[in-house]
Scaffold this motif. Sequence first.
Motif, PDB file in Angstrom:
ATOM      1  N   ILE A   1      30.853  17.022  36.717  1.00 13.37           N
ATOM      2  CA  ILE A   1      29.785  17.238  37.857  1.00 13.37           C
ATOM      3  C   ILE A   1      28.882  16.022  37.649  1.00 13.37           C
ATOM      4  O   ILE A   1      28.262  15.755  36.747  1.00 13.37           O
ATOM      5  CB  ILE A   1      28.969  18.522  37.916  1.00 13.37           C
ATOM      6  N   PHE A   2      28.552  15.613  38.781  1.00 18.99           N
ATOM      7  CA  PHE A   2      27.364  14.640  39.162  1.00 18.99           C
ATOM      8  C   PHE A   2      26.358  15.022  40.104  1.00 18.99           C
ATOM      9  O   PHE A   2      26.657  16.004  40.800  1.00 18.99           O
ATOM     10  CB  PHE A   2      28.089  13.185  39.738  1.00 18.99           C
ATOM     11  N   VAL A   3      25.235  14.440  40.044  1.00 12.51           N
ATOM     12  CA  VAL A   3      24.008  14.928  41.030  1.00 12.51           C
ATOM     13  C   VAL A   3      23.924  13.475  42.043  1.00 12.51           C
ATOM     14  O   VAL A   3      24.063  12.312  41.698  1.00 12.51           O
ATOM     15  CB  VAL A   3      22.814  15.294  40.262  1.00 12.51           C
TER      16      VAL A   3
ATOM     17  N   PRO B   1      21.329   8.871  33.023  1.00 16.89           N
ATOM     18  CA  PRO B   1      20.586   7.991  33.796  1.00 16.89           C
ATOM     19  C   PRO B   1      21.270   6.796  34.529  1.00 16.89           C
ATOM     20  O   PRO B   1      20.898   6.247  35.444  1.00 16.89           O
ATOM     21  CB  PRO B   1      19.337   7.406  33.005  1.00 16.89           C
ATOM     22  N   ASP B   2      22.520   6.456  33.799  1.00 20.42           N
ATOM     23  CA  ASP B   2      23.230   5.305  34.400  1.00 20.42           C
ATOM     24  C   ASP B   2      24.283   5.792  35.330  1.00 20.42           C
ATOM     25  O   ASP B   2      24.376   5.436  36.346  1.00 20.42           O
ATOM     26  CB  ASP B   2      24.029   4.764  33.333  1.00 20.42           C
ATOM     27  N   THR B   3      25.028   6.991  34.822  1.00 22.42           N
ATOM     28  CA  THR B   3      26.079   7.371  35.858  1.00 22.42           C
ATOM     29  C   THR B   3      25.729   8.513  36.764  1.00 22.42           C
ATOM     30  O   THR B   3      26.477   9.048  37.500  1.00 22.42           O
ATOM     31  CB  THR B   3      27.299   7.844  35.006  1.00 22.42           C
ATOM     32  N   LYS B   4      24.671   9.132  36.616  1.00 18.89           N
ATOM     33  CA  LYS B   4      24.249  10.216  37.392  1.00 18.89           C
ATOM     34  C   LYS B   4      25.016  11.602  36.965  1.00 18.89           C
ATOM     35  O   LYS B   4      25.202  12.525  37.895  1.00 18.89           O
ATOM     36  CB  LYS B   4      23.858  10.144  38.851  1.00 18.89           C
ATOM     37  N   GLN B   5      25.902  11.671  35.863  1.00 19.45           N
ATOM     38  CA  GLN B   5      26.349  12.866  35.465  1.00 19.45           C
ATOM     39  C   GLN B   5      25.711  13.710  34.977  1.00 19.45           C
ATOM     40  O   GLN B   5      24.630  13.712  34.096  1.00 19.45           O
ATOM     41  CB  GLN B   5      27.619  12.465  34.490  1.00 19.45           C
ATOM     42  N   LEU B   6      25.830  15.030  35.364  1.00 19.44           N
ATOM     43  CA  LEU B   6      25.203  16.282  34.890  1.00 19.44           C
ATOM     44  C   LEU B   6      25.604  16.732  33.411  1.00 19.44           C
ATOM     45  O   LEU B   6      26.842  16.965  33.586  1.00 19.44           O
ATOM     46  CB  LEU B   6      25.256  17.446  36.002  1.00 19.44           C
TER      47      LEU B   6
ATOM     48  N   MET C   1      32.700  17.491  41.613  1.00 20.63           N
ATOM     49  CA  MET C   1      31.371  17.979  42.370  1.00 20.63           C
ATOM     50  C   MET C   1      30.419  17.044  42.317  1.00 20.63           C
ATOM     51  O   MET C   1      30.113  16.632  41.161  1.00 20.63           O
ATOM     52  CB  MET C   1      31.261  19.409  41.674  1.00 20.63           C
ATOM     53  N   THR C   2      29.510  16.981  43.321  1.00 22.48           N
ATOM     54  CA  THR C   2      28.334  16.168  43.540  1.00 22.48           C
ATOM     55  C   THR C   2      27.364  17.029  43.866  1.00 22.48           C
ATOM     56  O   THR C   2      27.399  17.745  44.994  1.00 22.48           O
ATOM     57  CB  THR C   2      28.125  14.946  44.409  1.00 22.48           C
ATOM     58  N   MET C   3      26.324  17.527  43.278  1.00 29.15           N
ATOM     59  CA  MET C   3      25.247  18.507  43.539  1.00 29.15           C
ATOM     60  C   MET C   3      24.079  17.619  43.884  1.00 29.15           C
ATOM     61  O   MET C   3      23.762  16.715  43.387  1.00 29.15           O
ATOM     62  CB  MET C   3      24.904  19.297  42.411  1.00 29.15           C
ATOM     63  N   VAL C   4      23.522  18.327  45.058  1.00 27.01           N
ATOM     64  CA  VAL C   4      22.311  17.515  45.724  1.00 27.01           C
ATOM     65  C   VAL C   4      21.120  18.226  45.099  1.00 27.01           C
ATOM     66  O   VAL C   4      21.066  19.463  45.108  1.00 27.01           O
ATOM     67  CB  VAL C   4      22.298  17.912  47.146  1.00 27.01           C
ATOM     68  N   ILE C   5      20.245  17.342  44.701  1.00 28.16           N
ATOM     69  CA  ILE C   5      18.915  17.830  44.021  1.00 28.16           C
ATOM     70  C   ILE C   5      17.892  16.888  44.342  1.00 28.16           C
ATOM     71  O   ILE C   5      18.054  16.042  45.265  1.00 28.16           O
ATOM     72  CB  ILE C   5      18.795  17.619  42.482  1.00 28.16           C
ATOM     73  N   LYS C   6      16.751  17.390  44.122  1.00 26.94           N
ATOM     74  CA  LYS C   6      15.349  16.655  44.825  1.00 26.94           C
ATOM     75  C   LYS C   6      14.297  17.038  43.732  1.00 26.94           C
ATOM     76  O   LYS C   6      14.244  18.078  43.108  1.00 26.94           O
ATOM     77  CB  LYS C   6      15.140  16.910  46.191  1.00 26.94           C
TER      78      LYS C   6
END
Length: 726
Positions: A269-271, A188-193, A159-164
């Motif tokens: 899960i990633f963002v 901060p490197d992989t964007k994994q949640l 899953m990739t969650m969209v954030i802002k």
Amino acid sequence: MGAPKKSAVRVSEDTDELVRVPLQAILLADSFTTKFRPITLQRPKVLLPLLNVPMINYTLMWLESAGVEEVFVFCCAHSKQVISYLEKTQWLSQPNFTVTTIESHNCVSAGDALRLIYERNVIHGDFVLISGDTISNMSLTEALREHKERKKKDSNAVMTMVIKRSKPNPAIRQSRLGTDELFMAIDPDTKQLLYYEDKADHSKAILHLEKSLLADNPSLSLHHDKQDCYIDICSPEVLSLFTDNFDYQHVRRHFVKGLLVDDLMGYKIFVHEIYSDYAARIDNFRSYDTVSKDIIHRWTYPLVPDVMNFGNTATKLERQGMYRASEISQSQSAVIGPFTSIGFGTKIGNNTKISSSVVGEGCKIGSNVYIEGCYIWDNVIIEDGCKLRNAVVCDGVTMKSGAVLEPGVILSFKVVVGQGFVVPCYSKVSLLQQPVEEDSDEELEYADSTSAITSKVDTSDEEVASQVLDTQLHSASELGVGGVGYIWSKCEGGHEEEWRHSVAPIPADKISEAMKIMEDELELTYDGSILPPSGELKPDCNDSEDDDNEDSRDDTYFEKEVEATFLRAAQENIQEAHLILEVNSLKLSYNKVAADCAGAVFYALVKYALDTPHSSADSLLQNVKDILRKWKNVLRPYLTDIDDQIEVILKFEEMCSESAKAFAPLFTSILHFMYEEDIVEEDAILNWDDEKKDADDSDKVFVKQAQGLIEWLRNASEEDDDDEEE
């Protein structure tokens, strides 16, 4: 209907061959919470009007423009109304955009819905998971690309969650959408949640993290300035995970948190963070108000009223953010203020004032009516002398002459407010009696057809009408003489927390009280071992460019919020002290300093002078003088430092050069007036001149124009120095 199609050709995961795989989406049409229950008793939330267009149209229009080709709309409660509406608007008959409805009355959660969709075997690849109350204009291309590339390298990336970015207000600890501040830990490197929590220990201003989280991850970034957009790019495994785990009911509370603590399966899960794009979910009345304002201010373009013309009526954009449909009957003495939308066929009587509001179709508004910050839906009758502030009025409501709605009131469908009756602030009024028991947000994302709350959710207009006589016999005393409806009793604890999720602005006393509590907590708990009072960690150096871009957009949002706040104060004659409190609240929310507030307030004042009718440069100058003289005390709290005053002069320079060139010939006259009124001091003007000495000629236009004033001030200063020496 809708924007041009984008290519949906994608690379197969099993081969390097280009294969035609339609991009699919699951739209959950029943995701509403108890905060909308007084309204959703008769209509699904996804059909509630957002600037006279049902919410679901925004979601479908975005999915179509983003390249999605096949959407499965899951309906449970109100399914007949949702399907009937989709058929009526021809969403089910688009040539290149397939919308299919899936109906079930046995599902009571998002988990149940996704398990049913898995059983139907209709999803054949990656899909977008979204609810019908989410508004966005983002492109899915980059998020999809990142998701697929990660999946090729790691099959557990499901899953990739969209954030802002969306800084919460530190005093009241909620975002501008009315949601609790959200804490995330991200690699901060992989964007994994790595961590997700939307409720911390607010009583002590402390966030507890497991030691293993820090031990197992060499680096992580802890954020509380992110907003969950509730847009997810999912692999097909997500559906099977819901099927294998019947404990998963809520997508965030159960599924996301469950995967984050599950060490056995190893799913990840990633963002994907968006910056210039817009995305927000409406799940309470404050977010309904906030998103509506964003649409009016065109942050959601092309999802704006003059572009989204559904039905046979067109809406036109006019000056100062006013939207008007056709066949509106408006008295010449009526005043329609900025940032307002008026629907088709509405009639407005003499001396009526409407500002910062949305009025639907077929409404009849009498004379001497005052409406500010309200959402008036279709076919509403408001008789002479009524006053409404920051309220929601649903279809078919009648307000008898002289009736008053205090801030935060919600009137459900066909309610009648009696003559001269004052509905207390934050009241919720419905034709239906309040259920004995209410479902909690923990239990449901959807209505349970067996619960008391939804026993009448599909009630037709005819059935509601048949209840009116009985209602009249029992509720006249509640809504005055001739009133029809029930005022729902206060929730446990009274209305103490109603202001958090209301369309009404947060009361100044609540902000002051929250700030005092926050300061007391920090004095007791802050010892350097927890997050600093700002709640922010120092950004990595490689994030500086992204932060600069976001800060620039943050500045624009902040200025527009301050401008809208001032316009409301000017139109309502709000006291200066209350206006300063509101600006201070925005200052906290956007993490700004005094100079930012000074620049934003000054911009709002001068822009207001420019928008006030004038026939010549002299009359424009007089406008500026009148407005600055009246509102200078709102500026002064932010101008205690010379540097802050210089920032205001620089802001005025910028306006004269770019957004308000009509002021350019008047620059020196206005600057001199600001000096005379003690808005800026002599030292600020002289220091501004000194700072410009090494600047390019193009940046010294207004310094040269003001040389007469500058020399006069310097001479006066030197004479004063000589007198002191003597």
